[in-house]
Every structure is written in C-alpha cells, then in structure tokens.
Design an enzyme around this catalytic site. Structure first.
Site, PDB file in Angstrom:
ATOM      1  N   GLU A  37     117.113  26.941  38.195  1.00 47.47           N
ATOM      2  CA  GLU A  37     117.574  25.942  37.227  1.00 47.47           C
ATOM      3  C   GLU A  37     118.213  24.740  37.917  1.00 47.47           C
ATOM      4  O   GLU A  37     118.019  23.598  37.497  1.00 47.47           O
ATOM      5  CB  GLU A  37     118.564  26.576  36.242  1.00 47.47           C
ATOM      6  CG  GLU A  37     117.927  27.467  35.200  1.00 47.47           C
ATOM      7  CD  GLU A  37     116.957  26.714  34.297  1.00 47.47           C
ATOM      8  OE1 GLU A  37     117.311  25.626  33.806  1.00 47.47           O
ATOM      9  OE2 GLU A  37     115.831  27.213  34.100  1.00 47.47           O
ATOM     10  N   CYS A 192     104.365  18.608  25.087  1.00 46.88           N
ATOM     11  CA  CYS A 192     105.125  17.461  24.573  1.00 46.88           C
ATOM     12  C   CYS A 192     105.655  16.638  25.748  1.00 46.88           C
ATOM     13  O   CYS A 192     106.859  16.465  25.934  1.00 46.88           O
ATOM     14  CB  CYS A 192     106.270  17.958  23.688  1.00 46.88           C
ATOM     15  SG  CYS A 192     107.044  16.654  22.697  1.00 46.88           S
ATOM     16  N   CYS A 199      99.355  16.487  21.313  1.00 46.98           N
ATOM     17  CA  CYS A 199      99.812  16.879  19.971  1.00 46.98           C
ATOM     18  C   CYS A 199      98.843  17.843  19.281  1.00 46.98           C
ATOM     19  O   CYS A 199      99.264  18.712  18.515  1.00 46.98           O
ATOM     20  CB  CYS A 199     100.030  15.640  19.104  1.00 46.98           C
ATOM     21  SG  CYS A 199     101.376  14.566  19.688  1.00 46.98           S
ATOM     22  N   CYS A 202      99.756  21.375  20.042  1.00 43.65           N
ATOM     23  CA  CYS A 202     101.156  21.754  19.853  1.00 43.65           C
ATOM     24  C   CYS A 202     101.327  22.673  18.644  1.00 43.65           C
ATOM     25  O   CYS A 202     100.794  22.383  17.561  1.00 43.65           O
ATOM     26  CB  CYS A 202     102.016  20.498  19.669  1.00 43.65           C
ATOM     27  SG  CYS A 202     103.783  20.872  19.488  1.00 43.65           S
ATOM     28  N   CYS A 208     105.916  18.235  12.712  1.00 41.93           N
ATOM     29  CA  CYS A 208     106.549  17.253  13.596  1.00 41.93           C
ATOM     30  C   CYS A 208     106.464  15.856  12.991  1.00 41.93           C
ATOM     31  O   CYS A 208     105.368  15.354  12.722  1.00 41.93           O
ATOM     32  CB  CYS A 208     105.872  17.287  14.965  1.00 41.93           C
ATOM     33  SG  CYS A 208     106.476  16.030  16.113  1.00 41.93           S
TER      34      CYS A 208
END
Length: 350
Positions: A37, A192, A199, A202, A208
C-alpha cells in the site's frame, strides 16, 4: 444507486474479473499489505511489483526492515520516487519493532499512528489482510465514487473529501469487505480510468450518473492549476578514474537521506568551492542541462564534469563518499543522480 445494489454489483464483477494473484495477495499478512500500500501511493501496480519482490526478498519480516540501515532501504527504493515514503516505511518498521515487539499491529488506532499511514491506508491494511470492516478512499476509489454519484469538486478540498468518505462508508458492505475494497481499487485501475474509461464494461454503468450523461471527464474535479516556480541547480560531477564524489543529503527536506552530487546555486559558487579546496578547474566541462520536476517546483539541472587526478581536498565533508561506477555501493540515489551516473558509466560525458 442504492448502497446494497452498488456493493453487490462490484463484488460480482470482482469475482469474475478482479485481480487475485498480485504478489502481496499471496499468503497475505498485514506486513505485506502495508508494504504494498505504501509503494502503491502515487505509483502504478506494474511499476511496484519488482520493487515489492526485492523488498520482500531482502526484508521478509518487519523486524528485518527495522534492523536494516536507512541507506540500504533508500538504495532498494531508488527509482520509485517520493522518497519520504521510504523514510517513513523505515521509521514505521522501527516503531513496530520497538512498540509492538516486531508484530504488526492489528487495531486501527495503532496502524494509523505509524509514520506515513493515513486513514485510507490503515483501512486498506486491516481490511485486505484481516478482513476487518474499514472503508477506504484511495485515488481509484475517489474516482469511481465521484463519477457514479456525480460529486463535484477537487477531492483535495476537505468538504469534497468528506462527501466521498461518507459515500465510501455507505457502500462498503458488512460482509465481504476484503473483496469489496480490492474490487474498488481494481475497478478504478482497470475500468474507471482517468482517461478513456471502459464504461461499457463497468458493473455500475446502469446507475452511474457520469456514464448516463457522458460526463466522466468532469469527475473528480481537477486540482486548481498553479504555475510551478523554476530553480536552477549546478551539480558538480567530480570524477577520479571510476569513482565519483557524492554527498548524503540531510535526513529531511529535498531528497532527504539520499546521495547526490555537490549542488550549487550558480557556477561561481561551484568554482569557489573548488578553489577553497585547491582543486584546479581548468578541465571543468558543462554537460547537457535537463529539467527535473517536483510536485512543487521545476529544477533545471546543469551538470558540471571535472576529472581529477587525486582525492586530495575532496573529502572534507563527513557525509561524502567516492561512488564506484563499476561496483556501486548500496546507497539511495536521487533519480537525476542515477541518470547522470549512468551517463558516466557509458563513457565520456557529453
């Protein structure tokens, strides 16, 4: 879109298409996830993987990392950029060793107290490695939420960030948080994306707002533009046979703890430095200048190369070393320094 519908569709997509075999996903531990991370802040997965693997090979436990010299940590980090991350990583490992007996903490308060770890990173560490219920809000998650719910404004503004945190809390499911948080990061990285989002692929496309209005480019709002100031730095490349003089920067500040060529504001200051050490500047040669951009300013670097016949007068700084081009020592290097060293390795500078 209702929160339950949002999370169900994201989890279904993840089960089919999400990333499940990244190096830090195999035999997961809080230490592995923390390391990944921190590396993934400001850096893409493909770039991080080889660095992560080198770190794990050299520092298989947080205690190994804590006991290592900072120079070695910075050396392994060289090229990944944003070196404050590496310094904080080392400090945090030492904190874990000192305060927690070498066992990575497992409470939010203790993880969030580690240097370089904020709310989202702490949530990611605990949810991804231990399945604890904490939402996250990294850059990918911000983008997905801002577009799906049409949250206007730059996420760097507190009120915008608070809206996005509220949404993240709402959509994070009670069950399956480990898969969901990974799914959100994958969705932002794979579907995204900042430009040219996919899209049609997605799982959130039907709910959305940005997809419905074809307004994805508006979200999230861009950081207000500012003109970066310009500075000039003269680097002295003092070379004796296969060795070049480098000096370690102060622990904090620009390139903190890294090794760099002696740097000067102008050529006159550089020549004065040489004169004070009785080093002849007859063969001082200016190499091709180049620009290195930081987040807050441009640095125009002017390399000045000078071959010398002896070490005399060059080593009066206690933090200096002669860097062997053929057998480089394990020290951290600023990216422009690595670039110039590579140029010197290939032969006569130009």
């Amino acid at each position: 879109m209702q929160a339950s519908q949002f999370s169900a569709q994201v989890l279904d997509w993840y089960d089919k298409y999400g990333r499940k075999t990244l190096p830090w996903q195999i035999d997961k531990t809080p230490y592995k996830v923390w390391l990944s991370e921190v590396m993934l802040q400001q850096t893409q997965v493909a770039t991080v993987i080889p660095y992560f693997e080198r770190f794990m090979a050299r520092f298989p436990t947080v205690t190994d990392l804590a006991n290592a010299p900072l120079d070695e940590v910075l050396h392994l980090w060289t090229g990944l950029g944003y070196y404050a991350r590496a310094r904080n990583l080392h400090k945090a490992a030492q904190q874990v060793a000192t305060l927690h007996g070498g066992k990575f903490p497992e409470t939010f308060e203790e993880v969030a107290a580690l240097p370089g770890v904020g709310r989202s990173t702490a949530g990611a560490i605990l949810s991804l490695s231990l399945g604890k219920h904490f939402p996250i809000l990294d850059g990918n998650v911000k983008r997905v939420l801002a577009r799906c719910y049409a949250v206007s404004g730059w996420p760097g503004k507190k009120e915008v960030e608070n809206k996005l945190w509220s949404l993240s809390e709402q959509v994070t499911p009670a069950v399956g948080v480990e898969r969901f948080n990974q799914a959100m990061m994958d969705l932002g990285a794979m579907i995204c994306t900042r430009s040219k989002p996919k899209c049609s692929l997605c799982p959130l496309q039907n709910g959305c707002i940005a997809a419905a209005n074809n307004s994805w480019a508006l979200y999230p709002g861009k950081k207000p533009k500012q003109t970066l100031p310009e500075r000039t730095g003269y680097f002295l490349l003092l070379q004796h046979e296969d060795e070049v003089l480098l000096a370690q920067r102060p622990p904090s500040g620009l390139w903190g703890g890294l090794y760099c060529f002696p740097q000067f504001a102008d050529e006159e200051s550089l020549r004065q430095w040489l004169a004070q050490r009785q080093i002849a500047a007859d063969n001082l040669t200016q190499l091709t200048a180049f620009r290195h951009t930081f987040s807050h300013f441009h640095l125009d670097i002017v390399p000045m190369w000078l071959p010398v016949s002896s070490f005399t007068g060059c080593m009066d700084e206690g933090n200096a070393l002669w860097y062997n081009l053929a057998q480089p020592p394990s020290v951290g290097l600023a990216a422009p320094v690595e670039r110039l060293l590579q140029q010197l390795r290939t032969g006569a500078p130009v």
